[in-house]
Write a protein that holds these residues in place. Structure first.
Motif, PDB file in Angstrom:
ATOM      1  N   MET A   1       1.026  -1.081  -0.437  1.00  0.00           N
ATOM      2  CA  MET A   1      -0.263   0.260   0.263  1.00  0.00           C
ATOM      3  C   MET A   1       0.706   1.377   0.160  1.00  0.00           C
ATOM      4  O   MET A   1       2.087   1.227   0.916  1.00  0.00           O
ATOM      5  CB  MET A   1      -1.016   0.323   1.617  1.00  0.00           C
ATOM      6  CG  MET A   1      -1.952   1.892   1.367  1.00  0.00           C
ATOM      7  SD  MET A   1      -3.172   0.816   2.493  1.00  0.00           S
ATOM      8  CE  MET A   1      -4.265   0.928   1.906  1.00  0.00           C
ATOM      9  N   ALA A   2       0.681   2.145  -1.169  1.00  0.00           N
ATOM     10  CA  ALA A   2       1.628   3.747  -0.893  1.00  0.00           C
ATOM     11  C   ALA A   2       0.459   4.486   1.005  1.00  0.00           C
ATOM     12  O   ALA A   2      -0.070   4.561   0.664  1.00  0.00           O
ATOM     13  CB  ALA A   2       1.101   3.703  -2.590  1.00  0.00           C
ATOM     14  N   GLU A   3       1.920   5.500   0.569  1.00  0.00           N
ATOM     15  CA  GLU A   3       2.300   6.154   2.005  1.00  0.00           C
ATOM     16  C   GLU A   3       1.320   7.290   0.874  1.00  0.00           C
ATOM     17  O   GLU A   3       1.705   7.209   0.223  1.00  0.00           O
ATOM     18  CB  GLU A   3       3.476   6.386   2.221  1.00  0.00           C
ATOM     19  CG  GLU A   3       4.819   5.237   2.786  1.00  0.00           C
ATOM     20  CD  GLU A   3       6.082   5.548   3.391  1.00  0.00           C
ATOM     21  OE1 GLU A   3       5.598   7.136   3.678  1.00  0.00           O
ATOM     22  OE2 GLU A   3       7.293   5.449   3.264  1.00  0.00           O
ATOM     23  N   SER A   4       0.473   7.879   2.349  1.00  0.00           N
ATOM     24  CA  SER A   4       0.161   8.763   1.713  1.00  0.00           C
ATOM     25  C   SER A   4       1.115   9.816   1.788  1.00  0.00           C
ATOM     26  O   SER A   4       1.815  10.290   2.025  1.00  0.00           O
ATOM     27  CB  SER A   4      -1.287   9.701   2.421  1.00  0.00           C
ATOM     28  OG  SER A   4      -0.972   9.387   3.551  1.00  0.00           O
ATOM     29  N   LEU A   5       1.060  11.251   1.058  1.00  0.00           N
ATOM     30  CA  LEU A   5       2.330  12.397   0.975  1.00  0.00           C
ATOM     31  C   LEU A   5       1.609  13.235   2.400  1.00  0.00           C
ATOM     32  O   LEU A   5      -0.262  13.715   2.266  1.00  0.00           O
ATOM     33  CB  LEU A   5       2.335  12.953  -0.510  1.00  0.00           C
ATOM     34  CG  LEU A   5       3.078  13.854  -0.450  1.00  0.00           C
ATOM     35  CD1 LEU A   5       4.474  13.706  -0.166  1.00  0.00           C
ATOM     36  CD2 LEU A   5       3.127  15.000  -1.643  1.00  0.00           C
ATOM     37  N   THR A   6       2.270  13.797   3.202  1.00  0.00           N
ATOM     38  CA  THR A   6       2.000  14.353   3.861  1.00  0.00           C
ATOM     39  C   THR A   6       2.774  15.438   3.697  1.00  0.00           C
ATOM     40  O   THR A   6       4.250  15.451   2.937  1.00  0.00           O
ATOM     41  CB  THR A   6       2.656  13.765   5.598  1.00  0.00           C
ATOM     42  OG1 THR A   6       3.572  13.526   5.310  1.00  0.00           O
ATOM     43  CG2 THR A   6       1.564  13.039   5.514  1.00  0.00           C
TER      44      THR A   6
END
Length: 138
Positions: A1-6
């Motif tokens: 699962m891809a990390e969400s950009l913060t």
């Protein structure tokens, strides 16, 4: 699962790459013939002034600097006949790691020479054309 950009991740990347890339200017776009509909204020980011001539330097340098340093001696590799190849070569040069850039078979010799001279990268010519999709029998 891809990390969400913060925002924190963006700021961390900015800090990592700050000494390795240029802060390129923003310039207001001047309407040459007519205004652009729905765009009262348009600005251009002049990444043509970046160390490798494109915005891609930020991503390549950031990626390399996020890899564990003990993996660096294995080098970096990419397939690109354009700006991405130049930026991966630049990132390899910065980290003093080997960089192999696979180029399309019809790449001009001058472009391969630029990779060698500017960064010490090892260009290699691919036997297939880039952009072609190879599909097996139905």
């Amino acid at each position: 699962m891809a990390e969400s950009l913060t925002l924190a991740a963006v700021k961390a990347a900015q800090s990592r790459i700050a000494s390795h890339v240029r802060q390129t200017p923003l310039m207001p776009a001047i309407d040459l013939k007519q205004p652009i509909p729905g765009c009262a204020h348009l600005w251009l980011k002049l990444d043509c002034l970046q160390v490798t001539g494109s915005f891609k330097a930020r991503g390549a340098v950031n990626k390399l600097l996020t890899l564990p340093p003990d993996t660096w001696p294995r080098g970096v590799i990419t397939a690109s006949g354009g700006n991405h190849g130049l930026t991966v070569a630049y990132a390899g040069w910065l980290a003093q790691v080997p960089a192999t850039i696979y180029l399309p078979h019809n790449t001009p010799a001058a472009k391969a020479a630029k990779l060698r001279c500017g960064s010490g990268a090892q260009p290699s010519f691919a036997k297939v054309r880039f952009g072609m999709m190879l599909i097996g029998p139905p």
